[in-house]
Design a protein around this motif. Structure first.
Motif, PDB file in Angstrom:
ATOM      1  N   VAL A 124       0.851  -1.203   0.000  1.00  0.00           N
ATOM      2  CA  VAL A 124       0.000   0.000   0.000  1.00  0.00           C
ATOM      3  C   VAL A 124       0.888   1.256   0.000  1.00  0.00           C
ATOM      4  N   TYR A 125       1.911   1.212   0.816  1.00  0.00           N
ATOM      5  CA  TYR A 125       2.817   2.364   0.921  1.00  0.00           C
ATOM      6  C   TYR A 125       3.514   2.639  -0.418  1.00  0.00           C
ATOM      7  N   ARG A 126       4.028   1.577  -1.041  1.00  0.00           N
ATOM      8  CA  ARG A 126       4.725   1.761  -2.317  1.00  0.00           C
ATOM      9  C   ARG A 126       3.772   2.307  -3.385  1.00  0.00           C
ATOM     10  N   ALA A 127       2.521   1.820  -3.359  1.00  0.00           N
ATOM     11  CA  ALA A 127       1.540   2.301  -4.341  1.00  0.00           C
ATOM     12  C   ALA A 127       1.270   3.794  -4.116  1.00  0.00           C
ATOM     13  N   GLU A 128       1.254   4.186  -2.842  1.00  0.00           N
ATOM     14  CA  GLU A 128       0.976   5.589  -2.513  1.00  0.00           C
ATOM     15  C   GLU A 128       2.132   6.480  -2.974  1.00  0.00           C
ATOM     16  N   THR A 129       3.354   6.033  -2.707  1.00  0.00           N
ATOM     17  CA  THR A 129       4.512   6.875  -3.084  1.00  0.00           C
ATOM     18  C   THR A 129       4.581   7.064  -4.599  1.00  0.00           C
ATOM     19  N   ALA A 130       4.057   6.084  -5.346  1.00  0.00           N
ATOM     20  CA  ALA A 130       4.126   6.195  -6.814  1.00  0.00           C
ATOM     21  C   ALA A 130       3.176   7.281  -7.329  1.00  0.00           C
ATOM     22  N   LYS A 131       2.214   7.714  -6.468  1.00  0.00           N
ATOM     23  CA  LYS A 131       1.235   8.704  -6.925  1.00  0.00           C
ATOM     24  C   LYS A 131       1.816  10.117  -6.980  1.00  0.00           C
ATOM     25  N   ALA A 132       2.836  10.361  -6.189  1.00  0.00           N
ATOM     26  CA  ALA A 132       3.443  11.705  -6.209  1.00  0.00           C
ATOM     27  C   ALA A 132       4.582  11.678  -7.238  1.00  0.00           C
ATOM     28  N   THR A 133       4.353  12.348  -8.355  1.00  0.00           N
ATOM     29  CA  THR A 133       5.251  12.200  -9.505  1.00  0.00           C
ATOM     30  C   THR A 133       6.709  12.484  -9.153  1.00  0.00           C
ATOM     31  N   ASN A 134       6.952  13.633  -8.553  1.00  0.00           N
ATOM     32  CA  ASN A 134       8.351  14.059  -8.365  1.00  0.00           C
ATOM     33  C   ASN A 134       9.033  13.322  -7.219  1.00  0.00           C
ATOM     34  N   LEU A 135       8.307  13.234  -6.086  1.00  0.00           N
ATOM     35  CA  LEU A 135       8.900  12.525  -4.951  1.00  0.00           C
ATOM     36  C   LEU A 135       9.042  11.035  -5.265  1.00  0.00           C
ATOM     37  N   GLY A 136       8.043  10.495  -5.970  1.00  0.00           N
ATOM     38  CA  GLY A 136       8.087   9.083  -6.345  1.00  0.00           C
ATOM     39  C   GLY A 136       9.338   8.793  -7.174  1.00  0.00           C
ATOM     40  N   ARG A 137       9.622   9.706  -8.123  1.00  0.00           N
ATOM     41  CA  ARG A 137      10.793   9.529  -9.000  1.00  0.00           C
ATOM     42  C   ARG A 137      12.085   9.557  -8.183  1.00  0.00           C
ATOM     43  N   LEU A 138      12.089  10.363  -7.158  1.00  0.00           N
ATOM     44  CA  LEU A 138      13.290  10.496  -6.325  1.00  0.00           C
ATOM     45  C   LEU A 138      13.665   9.160  -5.667  1.00  0.00           C
ATOM     46  N   LEU A 139      12.647   8.325  -5.457  1.00  0.00           N
ATOM     47  CA  LEU A 139      12.894   7.063  -4.742  1.00  0.00           C
ATOM     48  C   LEU A 139      13.456   5.960  -5.654  1.00  0.00           C
ATOM     49  N   ASP A 140      13.493   6.228  -6.955  1.00  0.00           N
ATOM     50  CA  ASP A 140      14.087   5.241  -7.873  1.00  0.00           C
ATOM     51  C   ASP A 140      15.515   4.936  -7.431  1.00  0.00           C
ATOM     52  N   GLY A 141      15.819   3.681  -7.280  1.00  0.00           N
ATOM     53  CA  GLY A 141      17.197   3.293  -6.919  1.00  0.00           C
ATOM     54  C   GLY A 141      17.470   3.366  -5.430  1.00  0.00           C
ATOM     55  N   ALA A 142      16.462   3.776  -4.632  1.00  0.00           N
ATOM     56  CA  ALA A 142      16.655   3.830  -3.173  1.00  0.00           C
ATOM     57  C   ALA A 142      16.131   2.534  -2.541  1.00  0.00           C
ATOM     58  N   THR A 143      16.623   2.225  -1.340  1.00  0.00           N
ATOM     59  CA  THR A 143      16.201   0.994  -0.662  1.00  0.00           C
ATOM     60  C   THR A 143      15.278   1.344   0.502  1.00  0.00           C
ATOM     61  N   LEU A 144      14.135   0.651   0.538  1.00  0.00           N
ATOM     62  CA  LEU A 144      13.176   0.874   1.634  1.00  0.00           C
ATOM     63  C   LEU A 144      13.572   0.004   2.827  1.00  0.00           C
ATOM     64  N   ASP A 145      13.830   0.661   3.944  1.00  0.00           N
ATOM     65  CA  ASP A 145      14.300  -0.051   5.128  1.00  0.00           C
ATOM     66  C   ASP A 145      13.140  -0.579   5.978  1.00  0.00           C
ATOM     67  N   ARG A 146      12.148   0.291   6.254  1.00  0.00           N
ATOM     68  CA  ARG A 146      10.992  -0.150   7.055  1.00  0.00           C
ATOM     69  C   ARG A 146       9.825   0.809   6.832  1.00  0.00           C
ATOM     70  N   VAL A 147       8.628   0.313   7.124  1.00  0.00           N
ATOM     71  CA  VAL A 147       7.398   1.113   6.954  1.00  0.00           C
ATOM     72  C   VAL A 147       6.534   0.953   8.194  1.00  0.00           C
ATOM     73  N   TRP A 148       5.888   2.022   8.611  1.00  0.00           N
ATOM     74  CA  TRP A 148       4.892   1.922   9.685  1.00  0.00           C
ATOM     75  C   TRP A 148       3.845   3.015   9.477  1.00  0.00           C
ATOM     76  N   THR A 149       2.795   2.951  10.271  1.00  0.00           N
ATOM     77  CA  THR A 149       1.754   3.973  10.139  1.00  0.00           C
ATOM     78  C   THR A 149       1.588   4.701  11.470  1.00  0.00           C
ATOM     79  N   CYS A 150       1.135   5.932  11.401  1.00  0.00           N
ATOM     80  CA  CYS A 150       0.731   6.614  12.637  1.00  0.00           C
ATOM     81  C   CYS A 150      -0.421   7.567  12.347  1.00  0.00           C
ATOM     82  N   ASP A 151      -1.184   7.817  13.370  1.00  0.00           N
ATOM     83  CA  ASP A 151      -2.333   8.706  13.244  1.00  0.00           C
ATOM     84  C   ASP A 151      -1.836  10.152  13.174  1.00  0.00           C
TER      85      ASP A 151
END
Ligand code: FAD
Length: 510
Positions: free
Chosen positions: A246-273
């Motif tokens: 879900v997180y990866r799908a969300e990041t892909a929606k923001a064109t510029n920030l999403g592009r910035l993550l190309d080639g980066a490694t995701l270490d961990r994901v969590w949610t908060c209110d």
């Protein structure tokens, strides 16, 4: 067992608010107990603090320690807000250290502040989970907590200061959620060896998209936290692999920030209110709600920590006033509560403006609900400064070679609370008979019966009026004010004079 001598105050929570209020009151000679049960370090957010936070850190006495901790420093923000065009916001005076913000990893920042509270004399229990708060009598409050290996304990205090953030141990019974602002943050930590190839890698990055907005805050050259702020109602996801998808799908929606993550490694994901709320009440005879325990403002502002520190400083002043002079207790607690109410209303108004801007490009329910929040109805200083009579007077003063001002005959004073040093005291303020005219007709029904004028920005209007009547040109008024009150910029003095004239408190003799 309850100790015989209660603490002057028991602080629940050792985040920025708790450490700051605990440090100040300890430094002022009070016996303070701080109980903190920190969240896991792996959930610690990267957050950005604007350069103006330094003044508050200095006032609380922790600026040097924060400087020594060596947090990553920021020169500004890079923003795509309701637009495909990039906006680069550089903090003023680029390059100067005091003009840089901090990019903090909260567990490290919180540790620095908590250690400082301990150094100032606070009794700090850093692994103590508060279980219950009992208002047993009107003289003391009992707090039950689990103190790690020491087991269940009870402490008594004259005040309890709720600084437990969103948990709101005391505050939750007063919390009012903000309709239209139910937000969930999906947060990921990303690493890119060799850096991010950005024009300025210190910047906070923000971008809107149809169903939300994204931010990215660096904690070092190669590590960035990236958060997607989405509607809480539509974000019910399980943890683990599903959350990552879900997180990866969300990041892909923001064109510029999403592009910035190309080639980066995701270490961990969590949610908060990250939903917004205020409180129906901010203080009572034996408690104050401080920081996020009082209200939660939009993280977009990057002002959450600054607001928590300011709330802590004012909370310390209010408690000091109550403990010094019980006769001023109601005045002090009211002053604190009004400040909390106004700060929340001001930030909510700003968030709504930003949401409206975003909605123009993203006509989605996420933005529509945020753009539709209702006004809390306060007259801000900005409204007063835009009043046509004030603007006209300002222009006259700018051009006048001499001024002849007298106090109008009808001027009335009323005692109003102001802060003097570390206390809230009552001093005379002008009754603003013309005040109701400064807002649009549709808003007037919401005004308080009388409004008073004491400060405009940092200028003390009562003192300025007195000084202004003794001089015949603006530079002399300015020089006298700076010498006898406090140094302020010339436009602030001219602005203060303009308000006094526009409100009919000072008359101009020609
Ligand atoms: C996604 C997101 C992004 C944000 N980004 C920014 C930003 O960039 N800049 C910014 O300035 N602000 C930001 N904020 C806001 C900021 O995090 C808060 O405003 C700030 O943490 C408020 O500080 P506080 O001390 O009031 O509360 P907290 O920091 O929440 O501290 C509360 C403390 O109380 C402790 N506690 C809770 N319950 C108990 C208990 N029962 N017993 C003992 N201890 C307890 C907690 O563990 C914690 O240590 C962001 C918030 C979110 C959600």
């Amino acid at each position: 067992m309850v100790p015989h001598a209660p603490y002057d105050a028991i602080v629940l929570g050792g985040g920025p608010a708790g450490s700051a209020v605990g440090r100040l009151l300890s430094a002022w000679g009070y016996s303070i107990l701080i109980l903190d049960a920190p969240a896991p370090r792996s959930r610690g957010l990267a957050e950005s603090l604007p350069p103006s936070t330094q003044k508050l850190l200095a006032q609380i006495g922790v600026l040097d320690a924060v400087e020594r901790a060596g947090f990553f420093r920021a020169t500004g923000n890079t923003v795509w807000w309701g637009s495909g065009d990039r906006r680069v916001e550089t903090f003023q005076a680029p390059g100067a250290r005091e003009a840089m913000g901090y990019q903090i990893h909260r567990p490290d920042f919180d540790r620095v502040l908590l250690e400082n509270a301990r150094d100032a004399g606070a009794d700090v229990r850093a692994d103590a989970k508060v279980k219950d708060v009992r208002f047993d009598s009107d003289r003391s409050v009992a707090v039950d907590y689990d103190d790690g290996e020491l087991g269940r304990r009870t402490a008594a205090g004259r005040f309890v200061l709720d600084c437990t953030g969103r948990a709101g141990l005391v505050g939750r019974r007063f919390q009012r959620s903000e309709p239209g602002y139910r937000t969930c943050a999906l947060v990921g930590v990303w690493k890119k060896a060799g850096g991010w190839d950005l024009p300025d890698e210190t910047h906070t990055i923000v971008e809107t998209y149809d169903e939300g907005w994204m931010w990215s805050v660096p904690v070092s050259r190669d590590t960035r936290h990236v958060g997607a702020m989405v509607d809480r109602a539509s974000s019910t996801v399980a943890g683990g692999r599903e959350l990552e998808l879900v997180y990866r799908a969300e990041t892909a929606k923001a064109t510029n920030l999403g592009r910035l993550l190309d080639g980066a490694t995701l270490d961990r994901v969590w949610t908060c209110d990250a939903s917004l709320y205020s409180s129906a009440q901010y203080a009572g005879p034996q408690f104050l709600l401080i920081g996020d325990a009082a209200s939660f403002i939009d993280p977009l502002s990057s002002f959450g920590v600054k607001k928590a520190l300011a709330s802590a400083w004012l909370g310390a002043v209010a408690v000091h006033t109550c403990l010094t002079d019980a006769g001023r207790k109601d005045v002090a607690l009211d002053f604190f509560s009004n400040w909390e109410r106004e700060v929340y209303a001001k930030h909510l108004g700003r968030s709504r403006e930003f949401a409206r801007e975003a909605q123009a490009r993203h006509p989605h329910a996420f933005w529509a609900s945020r753009a539709a929040t209702t006004d809390a109805g306060d007259v801000s200083e900005m409204d007063v400064a835009r009043d046509p009579d004030v603007v006209a007077a300002f222009e006259r003063f700018k051009q006048a070679s001499s001024v002849h001002l007298t106090l109008a005959d009808h001027v009335r004073f009323e005692p109003r609370p102001v802060i003097r040093d570390r206390e809230i005291v009552l001093e005379n303020a002008f009754v603003d008979q013309a005040g109701l005219e400064t807002r649009p007709t549709s808003e007037r029904s919401k005004t308080r019966p009388t409004s008073t004028l004491r400060f405009m920005g940092n200028v003390d209007l009562v003192k300025l009026a007195d000084i202004a009547c003794r001089h015949t040109d603006v530079p002399d008024v300015f020089e006298d004010y700076c010498r006898t009150c406090a140094p302020v910029p010339l436009p602030s003095v001219v602005g203060g004079l303009s308000v006094l004239v526009a409100k009919g408190i000072l008359h101009e003799r020609v």
